[in-house]
Design a protein around this motif. Structure first.
Motif, PDB file in Angstrom:
ATOM      1  N   TYR A   1       0.888  -1.188  -0.074  1.00  5.69           N
ATOM      2  CA  TYR A   1      -0.011   0.052  -0.023  1.00  5.69           C
ATOM      3  C   TYR A   1       0.915   1.274   0.130  1.00  5.69           C
ATOM      4  O   TYR A   1       0.812   2.163  -0.649  1.00  5.69           O
ATOM      5  CB  TYR A   1      -0.890  -0.023   1.259  1.00  5.69           C
TER       6      TYR A   1
ATOM      7  N   ARG B   1      -8.185   2.524   8.431  1.00  2.00           N
ATOM      8  CA  ARG B   1      -7.906   4.040   9.003  1.00  2.00           C
ATOM      9  C   ARG B   1      -7.437   4.778   7.745  1.00  2.00           C
ATOM     10  O   ARG B   1      -7.729   6.222   7.965  1.00  2.00           O
ATOM     11  CB  ARG B   1      -7.284   4.045  10.162  1.00  2.00           C
ATOM     12  N   TRP B   2      -6.692   4.409   7.208  1.00  2.00           N
ATOM     13  CA  TRP B   2      -5.903   5.218   6.270  1.00  2.00           C
ATOM     14  C   TRP B   2      -6.396   5.235   4.905  1.00  2.00           C
ATOM     15  O   TRP B   2      -6.163   6.151   3.936  1.00  2.00           O
ATOM     16  CB  TRP B   2      -4.497   4.800   6.205  1.00  2.00           C
ATOM     17  N   PHE B   3      -7.289   4.225   4.483  1.00  2.83           N
ATOM     18  CA  PHE B   3      -7.796   4.141   3.020  1.00  2.83           C
ATOM     19  C   PHE B   3      -9.329   4.040   2.955  1.00  2.83           C
ATOM     20  O   PHE B   3      -9.761   3.658   3.949  1.00  2.83           O
ATOM     21  CB  PHE B   3      -7.144   3.152   2.170  1.00  2.83           C
TER      22      PHE B   3
ATOM     23  N   ARG C   1      -1.617   6.392  -1.387  1.00  2.39           N
ATOM     24  CA  ARG C   1      -1.571   7.661  -0.558  1.00  2.39           C
ATOM     25  C   ARG C   1      -2.822   7.698   0.208  1.00  2.39           C
ATOM     26  O   ARG C   1      -3.782   7.160  -0.152  1.00  2.39           O
ATOM     27  CB  ARG C   1      -1.624   9.056  -1.440  1.00  2.39           C
ATOM     28  N   PRO C   2      -2.680   8.179   1.619  1.00  3.71           N
ATOM     29  CA  PRO C   2      -3.707   8.143   2.375  1.00  3.71           C
ATOM     30  C   PRO C   2      -5.064   8.411   1.640  1.00  3.71           C
ATOM     31  O   PRO C   2      -4.912   9.978   1.122  1.00  3.71           O
ATOM     32  CB  PRO C   2      -3.253   8.878   3.711  1.00  3.71           C
ATOM     33  N   GLY C   3      -6.062   8.007   2.064  1.00  5.49           N
ATOM     34  CA  GLY C   3      -7.413   8.557   1.461  1.00  5.49           C
ATOM     35  C   GLY C   3      -7.689   7.947   0.213  1.00  5.49           C
ATOM     36  O   GLY C   3      -8.942   8.119  -0.358  1.00  5.49           O
ATOM     37  N   ASP C   4      -6.864   7.178  -0.538  1.00  7.75           N
ATOM     38  CA  ASP C   4      -7.110   6.588  -1.733  1.00  7.75           C
ATOM     39  C   ASP C   4      -8.233   5.393  -1.636  1.00  7.75           C
ATOM     40  O   ASP C   4      -8.313   4.916  -0.591  1.00  7.75           O
ATOM     41  CB  ASP C   4      -5.922   5.726  -2.420  1.00  7.75           C
TER      42      ASP C   4
ATOM     43  N   PHE D   1      -4.838  -0.562  10.355  1.00 10.88           N
ATOM     44  CA  PHE D   1      -4.332   0.525   9.551  1.00 10.88           C
ATOM     45  C   PHE D   1      -4.966   0.913   8.142  1.00 10.88           C
ATOM     46  O   PHE D   1      -5.272   2.137   7.805  1.00 10.88           O
ATOM     47  CB  PHE D   1      -2.615   0.652   9.488  1.00 10.88           C
ATOM     48  N   SER D   2      -5.141  -0.224   7.570  1.00 14.22           N
ATOM     49  CA  SER D   2      -5.815  -0.315   6.252  1.00 14.22           C
ATOM     50  C   SER D   2      -7.183   0.662   6.417  1.00 14.22           C
ATOM     51  O   SER D   2      -7.505   1.394   5.199  1.00 14.22           O
ATOM     52  CB  SER D   2      -6.006  -1.667   5.533  1.00 14.22           C
TER      53      SER D   2
END
Length: 416
Positions: A110, A142-144, A115-118, A139-140
């Motif tokens: 990833y 929360r970030w994407f 990038r975060p938000g993708d 994390f996945s």
């Protein structure tokens, strides 16, 4: 002279008898129960030797020829060997063998591509997706921005038309194909086609089938995926750890995503053990093993179905079986506890389109021990007797102990 494993065990007994007792207790547990957890296996003594080697002492941040510590000339050779063997085994242009686990390999994939938000399209967790495929606790999630595809309610098979529809609607930056509880081969060519149509990267999370791929018993995602994430244990029979495979065009991005972005120093003893496992997996003996794993799983699935369990997707193509024990009058969580008391160790799992829990089991470890279809029939019978509550668990426990005792996972000096 080198210290033998017997000498190492004796040293541990004398220096730390409490821990020695714990280790021997675990060895006894593994040797007297049936290891049916789909994600577990027995490594070879050679893999264990590399894990317990002086390579564990070496700090080696960076990559061969470009380390941030001195004295890495020997461990550089070990890592290069592991990389070369992985590339040759899987037909990949590039391999990174430093990931500490399958989850950290997915994190690196990833990091290399997103990038975060993708937006990412992946199999939903209720249908067998992994925590790294969008769980809000991970994390996945929360970030994407994860969008989930599922499986057909009748067949339990991946709803491939839904994959295409969701991809066209959400235009994800990446599509993830892979599962921890899907017993069928994936259509990697189809996923590649959909990814190309919407301009997405294709990430294959092949943690479970990669050992079967190595043995020629499952299709390879390498020709289709931009990045393949995998573990080196499970069917592959190596040390607990991860790896990534990709084309030369993404090699630098993947390497930098592992170090320095997501990890520090490489675990050189584990990397050496991975090299050993890759070498073992390149042999005809491993190919025969991988095919026997699948044969055992198919036989066990059919035997469990004959005993009355509902087998998800009607069978398996791999080492993995998911089943609903409800027809025998028990939920998966309760079933797991009953079976553990009888010496049969497996997992419970979510069932597609159902609030109840099922069972997830696999044949990698028992096949390593040398068991075949005859033993699968015996396992299915014992398992069903326990779930029907028709047998004394202590009696079944003795039968399991007798069965396991005929197939010791390790020869002396590993035996207690």
């Amino acid at each position: 002279m080198p210290v033998t494993h017997a000498q190492e065990a004796d040293l541990l007994r004398r220096q730390d008898p409490a821990l020695a007792e714990i280790l021997l207790g675990e060895l006894d547990r593994q040797s007297t129960t049936l290891q049916l957890i789909a994600a577990e296996n027995f490594t070879s003594p050679a893999v264990l030797a590399a894990l317990g080697s002086p390579l564990a002492n070496k700090y080696a941040e960076g990559y061969p020829g470009a380390r941030y510590h001195g004295g890495c000339e020997i461990v550089d050779v070990a890592e290069r060997l592991a990389v070369q063997r992985a590339k040759r085994l899987f037909g990949a242009e590039h391999a990174n063998v430093q990931s500490h686990s399958g989850s950290s390999a997915v994190l690196a994939a990833y990091a290399a591509l997103l990038r975060p938000g993708d937006t990412v399209l992946a199999l939903g967790l209720p249908y067998g997706g992994h925590l790294t495929h969008g769980s809000p606790a991970n994390f996945s999630g929360r970030w994407f921005d994860f969008v989930s595809y599922g499986v057909d309610e009748e067949t339990g098979l991946i709803a491939y038309d839904q994959v295409r529809t969701l991809a066209r609607t959400h235009r994800p930056k990446a599509i993830v194909c892979g599962s921890i509880a899907y017993p069928r081969h994936l259509d990697y060519a189809y996923f590649r086609e959909v990814a190309d149509e919407v301009g997405a990267y294709l990430i294959a999370d092949a943690a479970h089938p990669i050992g079967l791929v190595a043995g020629g018993a499952a299709p390879s995602p390498v020709p289709y995926a931009d990045v393949v994430c995998a573990t080196t244990h499970k069917v592959l029979r190596g040390p607990r750890g991860g790896m990534l495979l990709c084309g030369a065009d993404l090699a630098e991005r993947v390497d930098r995503a592992v170090f320095p972005f997501t990890q520090g120093g490489a675990q050189m003893h584990t990397i050496a053990a991975k090299a050993v496992a890759f070498g073992e997996a390149a042999t005809p003996a491993f190919q025969a093993y991988a095919h026997q794993v699948v044969a055992n799983a198919r036989f066990l699935a059919a035997a469990l179905a004959a005993e009355g369990l509902a087998i998800t997707t009607g069978g398996t193509d791999t080492h993995l079986i998911t089943a609903d024990p409800a027809p025998l009058g028990v939920d998966g969580r309760i079933a797991r506890g009953r079976l553990a008391a009888a010496g049969m160790i497996l997992d419970s799992c979510a069932l597609p389109h159902d609030d109840a829990r099922g069972l997830r089991l696999g044949t990698a470890a028992v096949t390593t021990q040398g068991m075949g279809e005859g033993e699968m029939a015996r396992i299915a019978k014992l398992l069903a007797e326990v779930l029907r509550d028709q047998a004394d668990s202590r009696q079944v426990r003795e039968e399991v102990r007798d069965l396991a005792g005929g197939f010791p996972p390790y020869p002396p000096p590993y035996q207690p």
